[in-house]
Design a protein around this motif. Sequence first.
Motif, PDB file in Angstrom:
ATOM      1  N   THR A 178       0.809  -1.213   0.000  1.00  0.00           N
ATOM      2  CA  THR A 178       0.000   0.000   0.000  1.00  0.00           C
ATOM      3  C   THR A 178       0.846   1.268   0.000  1.00  0.00           C
ATOM      4  N   ASN A 179       2.123   1.150   0.244  1.00  0.00           N
ATOM      5  CA  ASN A 179       2.981   2.319   0.313  1.00  0.00           C
ATOM      6  C   ASN A 179       3.141   2.968  -1.044  1.00  0.00           C
ATOM      7  N   LYS A 180       3.049   4.295  -1.088  1.00  0.00           N
ATOM      8  CA  LYS A 180       3.304   5.062  -2.295  1.00  0.00           C
ATOM      9  C   LYS A 180       4.332   6.139  -1.985  1.00  0.00           C
ATOM     10  N   ARG A 181       5.002   6.625  -3.026  1.00  0.00           N
ATOM     11  CA  ARG A 181       5.998   7.672  -2.815  1.00  0.00           C
ATOM     12  C   ARG A 181       5.365   8.849  -2.081  1.00  0.00           C
ATOM     13  N   CYS A 182       6.096   9.392  -1.103  1.00  0.00           N
ATOM     14  CA  CYS A 182       5.519  10.435  -0.251  1.00  0.00           C
ATOM     15  C   CYS A 182       6.332  11.718  -0.284  1.00  0.00           C
ATOM     16  N   GLY A 183       7.156  11.902  -1.309  1.00  0.00           N
ATOM     17  CA  GLY A 183       7.934  13.130  -1.397  1.00  0.00           C
ATOM     18  C   GLY A 183       9.166  13.106  -0.519  1.00  0.00           C
ATOM     19  N   LEU A 184       9.829  14.257  -0.413  1.00  0.00           N
ATOM     20  CA  LEU A 184      11.095  14.333   0.303  1.00  0.00           C
ATOM     21  C   LEU A 184      10.994  15.092   1.619  1.00  0.00           C
ATOM     22  N   GLY A 185       9.775  15.459   2.018  1.00  0.00           N
ATOM     23  CA  GLY A 185       9.617  16.322   3.182  1.00  0.00           C
ATOM     24  C   GLY A 185      10.135  15.746   4.485  1.00  0.00           C
ATOM     25  N   ASP A 186      10.139  14.413   4.625  1.00  0.00           N
ATOM     26  CA  ASP A 186      10.549  13.799   5.891  1.00  0.00           C
ATOM     27  C   ASP A 186      11.993  13.299   5.866  1.00  0.00           C
ATOM     28  N   TRP A 187      12.813  13.883   5.030  1.00  0.00           N
ATOM     29  CA  TRP A 187      14.179  13.360   4.883  1.00  0.00           C
ATOM     30  C   TRP A 187      14.989  13.473   6.169  1.00  0.00           C
ATOM     31  N   ARG A 188      14.681  14.448   7.010  1.00  0.00           N
ATOM     32  CA  ARG A 188      15.493  14.629   8.220  1.00  0.00           C
ATOM     33  C   ARG A 188      15.379  13.454   9.187  1.00  0.00           C
ATOM     34  N   THR A 189      14.228  12.797   9.195  1.00  0.00           N
ATOM     35  CA  THR A 189      14.004  11.741  10.188  1.00  0.00           C
ATOM     36  C   THR A 189      13.676  10.377   9.591  1.00  0.00           C
ATOM     37  N   HIS A 190      13.406  10.308   8.280  1.00  0.00           N
ATOM     38  CA  HIS A 190      12.941   9.066   7.694  1.00  0.00           C
ATOM     39  C   HIS A 190      13.800   8.604   6.506  1.00  0.00           C
ATOM     40  N   LEU A 191      15.058   8.980   6.520  1.00  0.00           N
ATOM     41  CA  LEU A 191      15.921   8.638   5.390  1.00  0.00           C
ATOM     42  C   LEU A 191      16.819   7.447   5.720  1.00  0.00           C
ATOM     43  N   ARG A 192      16.891   6.512   4.804  1.00  0.00           N
ATOM     44  CA  ARG A 192      17.731   5.332   4.976  1.00  0.00           C
ATOM     45  C   ARG A 192      18.434   5.020   3.656  1.00  0.00           C
ATOM     46  N   ILE A 193      19.300   4.023   3.684  1.00  0.00           N
ATOM     47  CA  ILE A 193      20.051   3.651   2.487  1.00  0.00           C
ATOM     48  C   ILE A 193      19.544   2.312   1.975  1.00  0.00           C
ATOM     49  N   ALA A 194      19.200   2.284   0.688  1.00  0.00           N
ATOM     50  CA  ALA A 194      18.713   1.059   0.065  1.00  0.00           C
ATOM     51  C   ALA A 194      19.589   0.725  -1.141  1.00  0.00           C
ATOM     52  N   GLN A 195      19.438  -0.492  -1.625  1.00  0.00           N
ATOM     53  CA  GLN A 195      20.271  -0.980  -2.722  1.00  0.00           C
ATOM     54  C   GLN A 195      19.406  -1.440  -3.888  1.00  0.00           C
ATOM     55  N   ALA A 196      19.861  -1.117  -5.099  1.00  0.00           N
ATOM     56  CA  ALA A 196      19.190  -1.556  -6.319  1.00  0.00           C
ATOM     57  C   ALA A 196      20.260  -2.000  -7.307  1.00  0.00           C
ATOM     58  N   THR A 197      19.883  -2.828  -8.257  1.00  0.00           N
ATOM     59  CA  THR A 197      20.856  -3.356  -9.214  1.00  0.00           C
ATOM     60  C   THR A 197      20.337  -3.233 -10.644  1.00  0.00           C
ATOM     61  N   SER A 198      21.307  -3.269 -11.581  1.00  0.00           N
ATOM     62  CA  SER A 198      20.973  -3.227 -13.009  1.00  0.00           C
ATOM     63  C   SER A 198      22.091  -3.888 -13.795  1.00  0.00           C
ATOM     64  N   ALA A 199      21.727  -4.416 -14.952  1.00  0.00           N
ATOM     65  CA  ALA A 199      22.737  -4.998 -15.841  1.00  0.00           C
ATOM     66  C   ALA A 199      23.434  -3.927 -16.656  1.00  0.00           C
ATOM     67  N   HIS A 200      22.897  -2.706 -16.652  1.00  0.00           N
ATOM     68  CA  HIS A 200      23.459  -1.591 -17.414  1.00  0.00           C
ATOM     69  C   HIS A 200      23.687  -0.415 -16.483  1.00  0.00           C
ATOM     70  N   VAL A 201      24.752   0.307 -16.682  1.00  0.00           N
ATOM     71  CA  VAL A 201      25.063   1.419 -15.793  1.00  0.00           C
ATOM     72  C   VAL A 201      23.990   2.503 -15.876  1.00  0.00           C
ATOM     73  N   GLU A 202      23.317   2.645 -17.033  1.00  0.00           N
ATOM     74  CA  GLU A 202      22.290   3.663 -17.162  1.00  0.00           C
ATOM     75  C   GLU A 202      20.976   3.239 -16.510  1.00  0.00           C
ATOM     76  N   GLY A 203      20.813   1.962 -16.219  1.00  0.00           N
ATOM     77  CA  GLY A 203      19.571   1.447 -15.677  1.00  0.00           C
ATOM     78  C   GLY A 203      18.748   0.752 -16.756  1.00  0.00           C
ATOM     79  N   PRO A 204      17.498   0.428 -16.431  1.00  0.00           N
ATOM     80  CA  PRO A 204      16.814   0.761 -15.178  1.00  0.00           C
ATOM     81  C   PRO A 204      17.266  -0.107 -14.008  1.00  0.00           C
ATOM     82  N   TYR A 205      17.270   0.491 -12.811  1.00  0.00           N
ATOM     83  CA  TYR A 205      17.668  -0.218 -11.606  1.00  0.00           C
ATOM     84  C   TYR A 205      16.439  -0.756 -10.882  1.00  0.00           C
ATOM     85  N   SER A 206      16.564  -1.954 -10.366  1.00  0.00           N
ATOM     86  CA  SER A 206      15.490  -2.593  -9.613  1.00  0.00           C
ATOM     87  C   SER A 206      15.906  -2.730  -8.154  1.00  0.00           C
ATOM     88  N   ARG A 207      15.036  -2.302  -7.273  1.00  0.00           N
ATOM     89  CA  ARG A 207      15.296  -2.425  -5.846  1.00  0.00           C
ATOM     90  C   ARG A 207      15.332  -3.898  -5.460  1.00  0.00           C
TER      91      ARG A 207
END
Length: 229
Positions: A178-207
């Motif tokens: 159910t989660n949808k993108r919620c903008g960048l407003g909460d970056w101070r308290t809700h930011l984390r690091i995630a990883q995505a991969t692609s076979a090409h440097v340009e992408g597309p990258y998949s989480r």
Amino acid sequence: AGCHDTHGTAPYCANDEDQSSSKLRLTLGDKDGPCRVRDPGAPPEYRCDYGGVCVLAVGMPKEQFKGVGKYYDDTCDNECGDGRKGGLTPWIVHGRRCTSDIECSLAGVCTPEGKCQCDPWAEGLDCSYLKFAPVDKLRVGYLNEHYSSWGGTIMKKKSDGLYHMYVSEIVCREDPETNKRCGLGDWRTHLRIAQATSAHVEGPYSRLQPDDAVLLHPEHHNPTVHVSP
């Protein structure tokens, strides 16, 4: 075609009895909404920006929308001009020749014939546009439908031959269904690091899958990758 009166707030709350009005504009609603009828009494909301693009002139927040509306829809009645054809450059519009390299945006030279000869990286009659290499629209970086993100640093791993991107990601809600993108407003308290991969440097990258994607929990942001010697 087929538009009719619908609920809503101005400028989309008119009835459609007087279809002959010159100011009555039909417009599509939101992605899942109905076709709506624009209130003919509502003021114009669109204007041409300095780049010749039709943009919304009014809205919230006010500091983001600057200017006065002149047109009633996002076509701006095709009056915005074409910068590459000189439609935004006074000396070209008025039929004059260039007289100096400054009038060629310092991105080319003004020839004796009064025309701009652009450097290899520029284009347009006044050389004011960057000449970008063609973009494969199927390989444009990273976009995830559930999480807002920014930045990203990339490295290629020898072990799997894939390009790995480490990106700053906003935590909206933890339910991935159910989660949808919620903008960048909460970056101070809700930011984390995630990883995505692609076979090409340009992408597309998949989480990566949820259990593997998150590398650092809040609060972490702006990752960089360093390979140990």
